[in-house]
Design an enzyme around this catalytic site. Structure first.
Site, PDB file in Angstrom:
ATOM      1  N   HIS B  27       0.829  -1.194   0.000  1.00 15.19           N
ATOM      2  CA  HIS B  27       0.000   0.000   0.000  1.00 15.19           C
ATOM      3  C   HIS B  27       0.869   1.251   0.000  1.00 15.19           C
ATOM      4  O   HIS B  27       1.358   1.670   1.044  1.00 15.19           O
ATOM      5  CB  HIS B  27      -0.898   0.000   1.241  1.00 15.19           C
ATOM      6  CG  HIS B  27      -1.789  -1.205   1.317  1.00 15.19           C
ATOM      7  ND1 HIS B  27      -1.329  -2.449   1.692  1.00 15.19           N
ATOM      8  CD2 HIS B  27      -3.109  -1.365   1.056  1.00 15.19           C
ATOM      9  CE1 HIS B  27      -2.324  -3.316   1.658  1.00 15.19           C
ATOM     10  NE2 HIS B  27      -3.416  -2.695   1.278  1.00 15.19           N
ATOM     11  N   PRO B 114      -5.578  -5.849  11.155  1.00 19.55           N
ATOM     12  CA  PRO B 114      -7.030  -5.962  11.307  1.00 19.55           C
ATOM     13  C   PRO B 114      -7.579  -4.618  11.808  1.00 19.55           C
ATOM     14  O   PRO B 114      -7.200  -4.146  12.897  1.00 19.55           O
ATOM     15  CB  PRO B 114      -7.176  -7.083  12.338  1.00 19.55           C
ATOM     16  CG  PRO B 114      -5.932  -7.922  12.146  1.00 19.55           C
ATOM     17  CD  PRO B 114      -4.856  -6.892  11.874  1.00 19.55           C
ATOM     18  N   LEU B 115      -8.428  -4.004  11.015  1.00 19.82           N
ATOM     19  CA  LEU B 115      -8.768  -2.603  11.277  1.00 19.82           C
ATOM     20  C   LEU B 115      -9.518  -2.426  12.600  1.00 19.82           C
ATOM     21  O   LEU B 115     -10.270  -3.287  13.039  1.00 19.82           O
ATOM     22  CB  LEU B 115      -9.565  -2.042  10.104  1.00 19.82           C
ATOM     23  CG  LEU B 115      -8.727  -1.971   8.809  1.00 19.82           C
ATOM     24  CD1 LEU B 115      -9.597  -1.570   7.620  1.00 19.82           C
ATOM     25  CD2 LEU B 115      -7.557  -1.009   8.955  1.00 19.82           C
ATOM     26  N   ASP B 154      -9.917   5.784   7.901  1.00 20.75           N
ATOM     27  CA  ASP B 154     -11.380   5.652   7.874  1.00 20.75           C
ATOM     28  C   ASP B 154     -11.831   4.260   8.292  1.00 20.75           C
ATOM     29  O   ASP B 154     -12.823   4.107   8.994  1.00 20.75           O
ATOM     30  CB  ASP B 154     -11.900   5.905   6.443  1.00 20.75           C
ATOM     31  CG  ASP B 154     -11.521   7.273   5.934  1.00 20.75           C
ATOM     32  OD1 ASP B 154     -12.064   8.263   6.448  1.00 20.75           O
ATOM     33  OD2 ASP B 154     -10.684   7.358   5.017  1.00 20.75           O
ATOM     34  N   GLY B 155     -11.104   3.259   7.823  1.00 21.56           N
ATOM     35  CA  GLY B 155     -11.498   1.887   8.121  1.00 21.56           C
ATOM     36  C   GLY B 155     -11.531   1.633   9.619  1.00 21.56           C
ATOM     37  O   GLY B 155     -12.466   1.006  10.131  1.00 21.56           O
ATOM     38  N   ILE B 186     -10.781   8.086   1.229  1.00 18.77           N
ATOM     39  CA  ILE B 186     -10.624   6.938   0.334  1.00 18.77           C
ATOM     40  C   ILE B 186     -10.581   5.634   1.140  1.00 18.77           C
ATOM     41  O   ILE B 186      -9.910   5.556   2.166  1.00 18.77           O
ATOM     42  CB  ILE B 186      -9.298   7.061  -0.470  1.00 18.77           C
ATOM     43  CG1 ILE B 186      -9.367   8.236  -1.437  1.00 18.77           C
ATOM     44  CG2 ILE B 186      -8.982   5.756  -1.228  1.00 18.77           C
ATOM     45  CD1 ILE B 186     -10.356   8.080  -2.567  1.00 18.77           C
ATOM     46  N   HIS B 259      -4.272   3.117  -3.332  1.00 15.53           N
ATOM     47  CA  HIS B 259      -4.433   2.536  -1.994  1.00 15.53           C
ATOM     48  C   HIS B 259      -3.676   1.226  -1.823  1.00 15.53           C
ATOM     49  O   HIS B 259      -2.841   1.102  -0.945  1.00 15.53           O
ATOM     50  CB  HIS B 259      -5.926   2.305  -1.684  1.00 15.53           C
ATOM     51  CG  HIS B 259      -6.156   1.567  -0.406  1.00 15.53           C
ATOM     52  ND1 HIS B 259      -6.235   2.200   0.803  1.00 15.53           N
ATOM     53  CD2 HIS B 259      -6.271   0.242  -0.145  1.00 15.53           C
ATOM     54  CE1 HIS B 259      -6.402   1.299   1.750  1.00 15.53           C
ATOM     55  NE2 HIS B 259      -6.436   0.097   1.199  1.00 15.53           N
ATOM     56  N   SER B 382     -22.433 -10.783  37.941  1.00 17.91           N
ATOM     57  CA  SER B 382     -22.696 -12.138  37.464  1.00 17.91           C
ATOM     58  C   SER B 382     -21.422 -12.940  37.269  1.00 17.91           C
ATOM     59  O   SER B 382     -21.375 -14.122  37.567  1.00 17.91           O
ATOM     60  CB  SER B 382     -23.450 -12.103  36.130  1.00 17.91           C
ATOM     61  OG  SER B 382     -24.691 -11.463  36.279  1.00 17.91           O
ATOM     62  N   GLU B 414     -17.320  -6.008  24.732  1.00 14.86           N
ATOM     63  CA  GLU B 414     -16.403  -7.147  24.799  1.00 14.86           C
ATOM     64  C   GLU B 414     -15.223  -6.996  23.835  1.00 14.86           C
ATOM     65  O   GLU B 414     -14.080  -7.299  24.191  1.00 14.86           O
ATOM     66  CB  GLU B 414     -17.141  -8.450  24.498  1.00 14.86           C
ATOM     67  CG  GLU B 414     -18.283  -8.782  25.451  1.00 14.86           C
ATOM     68  CD  GLU B 414     -19.596  -8.098  25.081  1.00 14.86           C
ATOM     69  OE1 GLU B 414     -19.651  -7.400  24.033  1.00 14.86           O
ATOM     70  OE2 GLU B 414     -20.570  -8.238  25.842  1.00 14.86           O
ATOM     71  N   PHE B 441     -20.138 -14.527  24.833  1.00 18.36           N
ATOM     72  CA  PHE B 441     -19.852 -13.209  24.267  1.00 18.36           C
ATOM     73  C   PHE B 441     -18.370 -12.926  24.117  1.00 18.36           C
ATOM     74  O   PHE B 441     -17.988 -11.865  23.605  1.00 18.36           O
ATOM     75  CB  PHE B 441     -20.601 -12.127  25.040  1.00 18.36           C
ATOM     76  CG  PHE B 441     -22.088 -12.368  24.975  1.00 18.36           C
ATOM     77  CD1 PHE B 441     -22.727 -12.374  23.745  1.00 18.36           C
ATOM     78  CD2 PHE B 441     -22.823 -12.678  26.100  1.00 18.36           C
ATOM     79  CE1 PHE B 441     -24.088 -12.663  23.652  1.00 18.36           C
ATOM     80  CE2 PHE B 441     -24.175 -12.972  26.023  1.00 18.36           C
ATOM     81  CZ  PHE B 441     -24.818 -12.955  24.786  1.00 18.36           C
ATOM     82  N   HIS B 477     -27.788 -17.275  24.750  1.00 16.30           N
ATOM     83  CA  HIS B 477     -26.696 -17.055  25.700  1.00 16.30           C
ATOM     84  C   HIS B 477     -25.885 -18.318  25.990  1.00 16.30           C
ATOM     85  O   HIS B 477     -24.893 -18.238  26.701  1.00 16.30           O
ATOM     86  CB  HIS B 477     -27.257 -16.508  27.019  1.00 16.30           C
ATOM     87  CG  HIS B 477     -27.685 -15.065  26.949  1.00 16.30           C
ATOM     88  ND1 HIS B 477     -28.578 -14.604  26.008  1.00 16.30           N
ATOM     89  CD2 HIS B 477     -27.324 -13.977  27.683  1.00 16.30           C
ATOM     90  CE1 HIS B 477     -28.758 -13.298  26.181  1.00 16.30           C
ATOM     91  NE2 HIS B 477     -28.012 -12.890  27.183  1.00 16.30           N
TER      92      HIS B 477
HETATM   93 CA    CA Z   1      -8.898   6.095   4.163  1.00 15.93          CA
END
Ligand code: CA
Ligand code: CA
Lengths: 676, 676
Positions: B27, B114-115, B154-155, B186, B259, B382, B414, B441, B477
């Site tokens: 990139h 990982p965004l 942005d991501g 972008i 990009h 809990s 979480e 969860f 659950h």
């Molecule tokens: Ca961007």
């Protein structure tokens, strides 16, 4: 507020409290705090409980699903098939009133409980309604104009999934979505000021929502009704912040002790007295409350459906094509012969990435399958999810598409996408949503995927870049555990097709599954069109791709490893080993075949080696030995990374030889034969 | 801006472009768009590359990890052990420069890609710094005052995890956190206006952040520097929105074509010419750029560390206890004998839920383990995660705690909690974060759990309500697939202890794991203290809990099913079947034992039946037959739900008998003996 309305509201609250008390388990606080707004919403909803699936009904989503007693009270009072006796069985095994709302119950539009999902499902419901209206409404024929109402709590707002879906809802200007935020300042941890001090109104304004506030959500019915009217005039989705007192009327009102535990007996008595009910009686509904809702809601609702039916009858004359499509879709049928559009391949066809083959499939079927509504969490150019004929689903004033478009730009919001797809599916009208992302990031949406499976929403994940074969992006992007996770999930198909015919099979079975979601894992890299594959064979989940006489070993493989397994058979043959190759694109589908078929693929007497460049976890269900990847991957050119981990014909042959040697002279039983 | 600074900025950009070009993958756009702000941040950072782990260094998080070429350029220019030759090997197998930032590289504080994770990790880094400062700073001794700088795109903002973490950061008033939002309009899908039109500034203001804006992020260095100074004066976290042009300088600048694909050769040439570089040369660093950063950053950084060392030496005289604790923690050692505080039990002790036993363990060890920093995603009452001596981690002006507190109220977030725990762990100083939620969860946080495992952050999930045993809350659950998912994840321990001794063992092994995260699955319901359990035995991952002479069958069980398996042995005995019971609290730990030990537990010759009230998927790795739950659960009283699915002594005995009969007279090999 009129006396009868107050009585109705009190009835809703007490019925809910009685359920929790009878079960000695559940959440009384939210139902008491919300009975006024519930009354306000439901009273004016366009519903006909005689036909809970009517396509132009209003939808209701209880996003804070733990308040389910409230919903059961409403369903009972509004004439859905839920008797007082069912309410008395609240949270009991086998009852119609489980601990959280389940969509199979008539009148419940989506299963909720896991926080943040409901409001996100509601965005999907609203999208589907807009699309349906844009496709079918005609001048003089407003066939679709329903609203989606939501009640949500602090917990829903804290969950990231609701942020994702709400931001998109604002962008999409979904003014058919009206959400009430139960601002009661309480979560299980006590006062929300311990962790949740953001300005919710401002945040939703930032998303592009219309934000209103009702100061006294427990008593000011007029203000709630005014807010509802104002919301309906908005050109944006509306969030109505409703300041309430949790457990309103209880001696413990306003504290978290009314959140998740039954009220004490004395407290219930004083509450009933305060509300003008007999403190010694439970599950009491004054007849005038039934009568009131019958008159205010149910009679008009039934009339509205009748009118709609009449309208549709004339529509069918003027717009026979559209009407036929509506009828077909409402009956849950596919267009005749739709599957003939699925592409087929022979080994003469050129190698292509299965993500590319997926694109070809979508291109072929998109036009003739108007219920297909796709999208992607960004990455469109990588996961190839946009049919070339697609129009984006966008508000027209953006200039980027229309509500009649069937390609949704979800943004980098996998979890939101998953929950929205569930909502689109829940709308009905045979909507078949699919959404793309990298396989590794389907895990971001695990909460929504689980609910697809649990609620039976047949949504499709187009999950590309399905292994270390994505190469340079490296271990942060290379899935290892992902397929094991989803294969272990009940009622979920997890496809990993090996070529074009198998891609077509995956789409065919996935689309024809009415109650089972699917993940289709697709390669970034090119794969050959295999000798021996076909849509029909792959539609069985697993099949003999390449057989051998009296095989010494069976190689089970999926996706990109099928080619490698096939190539390894030449090496094995040179060493006197006959190998059968079984392509195994989907466990779930194979499990549904007859035992006889299963054993014809994986018979007794032959050792089986599975080959998949992902975690081998779970493969021992079908194989004696497993060749997989029990570590994270590596960044590098894909062929080099495959070689590093010996996912080559040589690497497979070596392990197949060891397998043959290990089981030589031993009694070998098919893993499908089990003690029980 | 001075000439040398412009030269430095151009060098950063071109080095990044050259890496992507050499790899023909990656990139280039974001690095070019961000070279000015990267220069501005790094120039003033307090770092000493000679000691990348210095505890009071500033931290830097590249949340949009795909811009990693930028980071490698910076690491090289700022003297970290990354040579130009390493940059030339960008994205090649085995290189020091993989496709996304990996924390093992010196100078990289957290693994990103990982965004949404990076910005959330940064919140954890900032929390840890505040806690460390509150614990150890004394008048005249500011041992901790570092900043955490973040660049995000942005991501990252679209991902829900960042919403969760950012909302909490605002609540916690983390003014040591300064984030630059690369507002380049972008994403891969093209212009952000297709899906991301929210008002980010307003949203962050709603979270309680200080929000600034730099209009020209590519050229206005002075404005960036002014914003940085202003941010440092804030009493809130700061988001600096930086409007930039992606691929600044490229002929394709401002479009998504820069990009994710290398620039064309001609484009690179014109760019180099424009930037005053020789268009025919690559990987060029003018000596004056090295010299400049040496003078501006590295020499002051080294001096700052020396000063800190001197300060710490005097501190050690005045505050010997605190200094000893710091030294101990920086060396990664536990307090001597800490494990003697772990509770032990005998069968005479009363039955308790393992969640309650977990609380007792935490109560016992919390005071003497100051590196322990807990919390919960709501649900504190809990999942019982709050030690009775804990103080909440809160800004003092809330009146709810202090930064010296070690219990974090995460809210219903979480995924944010998981990513924040990774950040706390990444801060160093032996911080051991744990966080509570319902087991079901933890799946919401799958993206963060995976990164804990990949980056080796030994965080602990206290995952209660671990099965259908939670009862009335029902299938929404009740976890089914959850343990299979996490057991299939590399480098992740997944404990399901059966009693108090096993709970202690789980905490002991989890805390002592320096590079492996753990999930501890705990029951809602009471379980007896078992005859035959001990911390030592359970610390091996699996052990013979109850043996039998010449066993006919081995029952493998975990958690709440161990008691059931033990009780079934009486029934089996009455039918002449001798059963060994093996308690199997953690696969990962058992896999690390010697083969000899493993085979002593699961020997050849005896059929093995596993019993666990969750998906049986994956258990065939250790057992011949599996008794599990391959469907979703049901709402009802826990004992009734167990009975429905036959998880009773009778149900286990029935299946054990079938197992014995099935394998009678057959050669039975331990599943641990494999062909390769
Ligand atoms: Ca961007
Ligand atoms: Ca609340």
């Amino acid at each position: 507020m009129s006396e009868i309305e107050q009585l109705a509201i009190n009835t809703i609250g007490l019925l809910s409290v009685d359920q929790v008390a009878a079960a000695n388990s559940g959440h009384p606080g939210a139902p008491l705090g919300l009975s006024t707004v519930a009354h306000a919403i439901w009273k004016q909803m366009r519903i006909n409980p005689k036909n809970p699936d009517w396509i132009n009904r209003d939808r209701f989503v209880l996003s804070n699903g733990h308040s389910v007693a409230l919903l059961y009270s409403l369903l009972h009072l509004f004439g859905y098939p839920l008797a007082l006796n069912d309410l008395k069985q609240f949270r009991q095994l086998g009852s119609k009133t489980p601990g959280h709302p389940e969509a199979e119950t008539p009148g419940i539009d989506v299963t909720t409980g896991p926080l943040g999902q409901g409001i996100s499902n509601a965005v999907g419901l609203a999208i589907a309604q807009k699309n349906f209206a844009a496709r079918f409404n005609k001048p003089g024929y407003t066939l679709s104009d329903s609203y989606t109402y939501v009640v949500l709590g602090d917990g829903c707002l804290q969950e990231g999934v609701s942020s994702e879906a709400s931001s998109l809802a604002g962008h999409l200007q979904l003014n058919n979505l009206i959400a009430f935020y139960d601002d009661n300042h309480i979560t299980i941890d006590g006062n929300t000021n311990v962790s949740f001090t953001e300005d919710v109104n401002k945040r939703y304004e930032a998303y592009g929502w219309n934000v209103l506030h009702v100061q006294n959500g427990n008593t000011d019915l007029a203000a709630i009704q005014a807010a509802l009217e104002q919301a309906k005039k908005s050109d944006k989705p509306t969030l109505i912040r409703l300041t309430t007192i949790i457990g309103y009327g209880s001696l413990q009102q306003g504290t978290h002790s009314v959140h998740g535990a039954p009220l004490k007996a004395d407290d219930i008595k004083q509450l009933k007295t305060k509300f003008g009910f007999n403190p010694e009686e439970s599950f009491v509904v004054p007849q005038e409350v039934y009568d009131y809702y019958q008159k205010e809601t149910l009679t008009p609702g039934a009339a509205a459906e009748e009118e709609w039916n009449a309208l549709f009858a004339s529509y069918a004359k003027e717009y026979p094509t559209e009407a036929a499509e509506i009828s077909r879709r409402l009956s849950g049928e596919f267009p005749e012969g739709w599957e003939s559009q699925l592409p087929t391949y022979t080994p003469a066809d050129k190698p292509l990435a299965t993500r590319k083959l997926s694109e070809i499939t979508l291109d072929n079927i998109f036009d003739n399958l108007p219920e297909l509504i796709g999208g992607s969490a960004d990455l469109t150019g990588s996961n190839l999810t946009r049919s070339k004929d697609a129009v984006d689903f966008q508000p027209e004033n953006t200039g980027l598409g229309t509500y009649n478009g069937r390609y949704i730009r979800y943004g980098v919001r996998e979890h939101g996408m998953g929950a929205i797809m569930n909502g689109i599916s829940a709308f009905g009208a045979h909507y078949k949503p699919y959404g793309g992302t990298f396989l590794n990031f389907v895990s971001y949406a695990a909460g929504a995927v689980r609910l697809s499976a649990l609620s039976g929403h047949p949504v499709i994940w187009v999950a590309t870049h399905d292994s270390i074969g994505l190469g340079e992006d490296g271990p942060t992007h290379q899935p290892i555990e992902t397929l094991a996770h989803f294969r272990a999930t009940p009622n979920l198909k997890v496809w990993r097709p090996a070529d074009g015919n198998e891609v077509s099979a995956a789409y065919k079975v996935a689309l024809e599954s009415n109650h089972t979601p699917s993940i289709i894992a697709l390669s970034r890299q090119n794969l050959p069109q295999l000798e021996g594959s076909s849509i029909e064979k792959a539609s069985k989940g697993a099949y003999v791709l390449k057989d051998a006489e009296n095989p010494d070993v069976i190689l089970l493989a999926t996706g990109s490893e099928v080619e490698i397994a096939v190539n390894s058979t030449e090496l094995l043959k040179a060493n006197g080993i006959n190998a059968r190759v079984v392509s195994f694109p989907d466990f779930h589908t194979f499990d549904q075949q007859s035992k006889e078929y299963q054993l014809s693929v994986l018979p007794d007497g032959v050792p089986i080696l599975s080959v998949e460049v992902l975690s081998p976890f779970g493969w021992s269900k079908y194989s004696h030995e497993q060749f997989g990847l029990s570590r994270f991957g590596a960044s590098g050119k894909a062929p080099e990374v495959y070689k590093l981990f010996e996912f080559t014909p040589e690497g497979v042959a070596k392990r197949a030889e060891k397998t043959v040697a290990f089981y030589k002279g031993q009694q070998v039983r098919s893993p499908l034969n089990r003690a029980f």
